[in-house]
Design a protein around this motif. Sequence first.
Motif, PDB file in Angstrom:
ATOM      1  N   TYR A 158       0.831  -1.208   0.000  1.00 24.72           N
ATOM      2  CA  TYR A 158       0.000   0.000   0.000  1.00 24.72           C
ATOM      3  C   TYR A 158       0.869   1.262   0.000  1.00 24.72           C
ATOM      4  O   TYR A 158       0.650   2.176  -0.805  1.00 24.72           O
ATOM      5  N   TRP A 159       1.870   1.295   0.865  1.00 25.36           N
ATOM      6  CA  TRP A 159       2.705   2.501   0.931  1.00 25.36           C
ATOM      7  C   TRP A 159       3.548   2.677  -0.321  1.00 25.36           C
ATOM      8  O   TRP A 159       3.831   3.805  -0.724  1.00 25.36           O
ATOM      9  N   THR A 160       3.937   1.586  -0.946  1.00 26.02           N
ATOM     10  CA  THR A 160       4.654   1.692  -2.219  1.00 26.02           C
ATOM     11  C   THR A 160       3.794   2.391  -3.263  1.00 26.02           C
ATOM     12  O   THR A 160       4.281   3.234  -4.033  1.00 26.02           O
ATOM     13  N   GLN A 161       2.494   2.071  -3.284  1.00 25.90           N
ATOM     14  CA  GLN A 161       1.587   2.690  -4.246  1.00 25.90           C
ATOM     15  C   GLN A 161       1.256   4.129  -3.884  1.00 25.90           C
ATOM     16  O   GLN A 161       1.273   5.023  -4.741  1.00 25.90           O
ATOM     17  N   VAL A 162       0.954   4.367  -2.626  1.00 24.68           N
ATOM     18  CA  VAL A 162       0.470   5.690  -2.238  1.00 24.68           C
ATOM     19  C   VAL A 162       1.577   6.742  -2.320  1.00 24.68           C
ATOM     20  O   VAL A 162       1.304   7.935  -2.525  1.00 24.68           O
ATOM     21  N   LYS A 163       2.826   6.316  -2.179  1.00 24.70           N
ATOM     22  CA  LYS A 163       3.932   7.271  -2.284  1.00 24.70           C
ATOM     23  C   LYS A 163       4.065   7.849  -3.684  1.00 24.70           C
ATOM     24  O   LYS A 163       4.730   8.876  -3.874  1.00 24.70           O
ATOM     25  N   GLN A 164       3.441   7.211  -4.670  1.00 26.56           N
ATOM     26  CA  GLN A 164       3.508   7.714  -6.041  1.00 26.56           C
ATOM     27  C   GLN A 164       2.452   8.789  -6.319  1.00 26.56           C
ATOM     28  O   GLN A 164       2.421   9.360  -7.406  1.00 26.56           O
ATOM     29  N   VAL A 165       1.592   9.054  -5.340  1.00 24.29           N
ATOM     30  CA  VAL A 165       0.468   9.988  -5.530  1.00 24.29           C
ATOM     31  C   VAL A 165       0.807  11.332  -4.897  1.00 24.29           C
ATOM     32  O   VAL A 165       1.332  11.394  -3.781  1.00 24.29           O
ATOM     33  N   GLU A 166       0.506  12.409  -5.628  1.00 23.92           N
ATOM     34  CA  GLU A 166       0.680  13.744  -5.066  1.00 23.92           C
ATOM     35  C   GLU A 166      -0.242  13.926  -3.863  1.00 23.92           C
ATOM     36  O   GLU A 166      -1.392  13.473  -3.866  1.00 23.92           O
ATOM     37  N   LEU A 167       0.261  14.589  -2.837  1.00 17.45           N
ATOM     38  CA  LEU A 167      -0.504  14.781  -1.609  1.00 17.45           C
ATOM     39  C   LEU A 167      -1.877  15.384  -1.880  1.00 17.45           C
ATOM     40  O   LEU A 167      -2.892  14.944  -1.328  1.00 17.45           O
ATOM     41  N   GLU A 168      -1.922  16.392  -2.734  1.00 20.63           N
ATOM     42  CA  GLU A 168      -3.176  17.100  -3.009  1.00 20.63           C
ATOM     43  C   GLU A 168      -4.184  16.242  -3.762  1.00 20.63           C
ATOM     44  O   GLU A 168      -5.361  16.610  -3.847  1.00 20.63           O
ATOM     45  N   ASP A 169      -3.743  15.125  -4.325  1.00 23.68           N
ATOM     46  CA  ASP A 169      -4.649  14.255  -5.083  1.00 23.68           C
ATOM     47  C   ASP A 169      -5.254  13.131  -4.242  1.00 23.68           C
ATOM     48  O   ASP A 169      -6.115  12.396  -4.725  1.00 23.68           O
ATOM     49  N   LEU A 170      -4.822  13.004  -2.993  1.00 20.34           N
ATOM     50  CA  LEU A 170      -5.330  11.941  -2.138  1.00 20.34           C
ATOM     51  C   LEU A 170      -6.699  12.303  -1.569  1.00 20.34           C
ATOM     52  O   LEU A 170      -6.894  13.393  -1.030  1.00 20.34           O
ATOM     53  N   VAL A 171      -7.642  11.386  -1.695  1.00 19.37           N
ATOM     54  CA  VAL A 171      -8.997  11.557  -1.165  1.00 19.37           C
ATOM     55  C   VAL A 171      -9.309  10.327  -0.314  1.00 19.37           C
ATOM     56  O   VAL A 171      -9.295   9.198  -0.825  1.00 19.37           O
ATOM     57  N   PHE A 172      -9.564  10.533   0.960  1.00 24.82           N
ATOM     58  CA  PHE A 172      -9.828   9.420   1.862  1.00 24.82           C
ATOM     59  C   PHE A 172     -11.306   9.346   2.226  1.00 24.82           C
ATOM     60  O   PHE A 172     -11.914  10.351   2.607  1.00 24.82           O
TER      61      PHE A 172
END
Length: 220
Positions: free
Chosen positions: A40-54
Amino acid sequence: MGQPKHYVSNIPAAKLTPQKKTLRASQAQSERVQLLRQEYWTQVKQVELEDLVFIDEMGVLLGLMRTHARAMPGVRAYDFKPFYRGSKVSVIGAITVSKVLAVMTMDGSMDAAGFEVYVSKFLVPQLWPGAVVVMDNLPAHKVAAIAPLIEAVGAKVLYMSAYSPEFNPIEHWWSQLKAFLRQFSPTTSQRVDTLIATALDLIDPNHLRNWFAHCCYCPL
């Protein structure tokens, strides 16, 4: 961003104070789940912070109230608890590092049909190309219609690793929101809606960033 770590304190035992335990599922310690968490962290580290929606849900029992009150030393604090057998409001929401994106309430428990309504009517209109919607592995989140709805606007879906609620910053908002609701002990779903609308007006964007930082998605 990095995977949260656990540290052993060097503080002398005499200086430690009793605290309520934060319990986690024992399954989270299995090798299989640890590998999923790393993935999961390997994938999420590729995403810009501003693009994360939880995304996440919480239940609100009607009549919930404060669990503590002031009293003289040695004297118990008593109160009357409203009786609402089985009455619950489900709240589903989504946050980014800067704002609450979309909130919906419904009477009773959230199911696949309710989740689809939330995604199509409330969440998708707020998404943008490149957004990554992070959610847990509830069966309602994995029904066939959900991913295509999100992907139709150029966004993507990322499922969180199992037994990892501490990776979701919205959990901190739920805690804050429940504390706010307890102050008023709402006894109707309409009252819950009114209080949530007020809480949305009062939310501090700095809290959102701090919650993301606490979950290791960005520095403080």
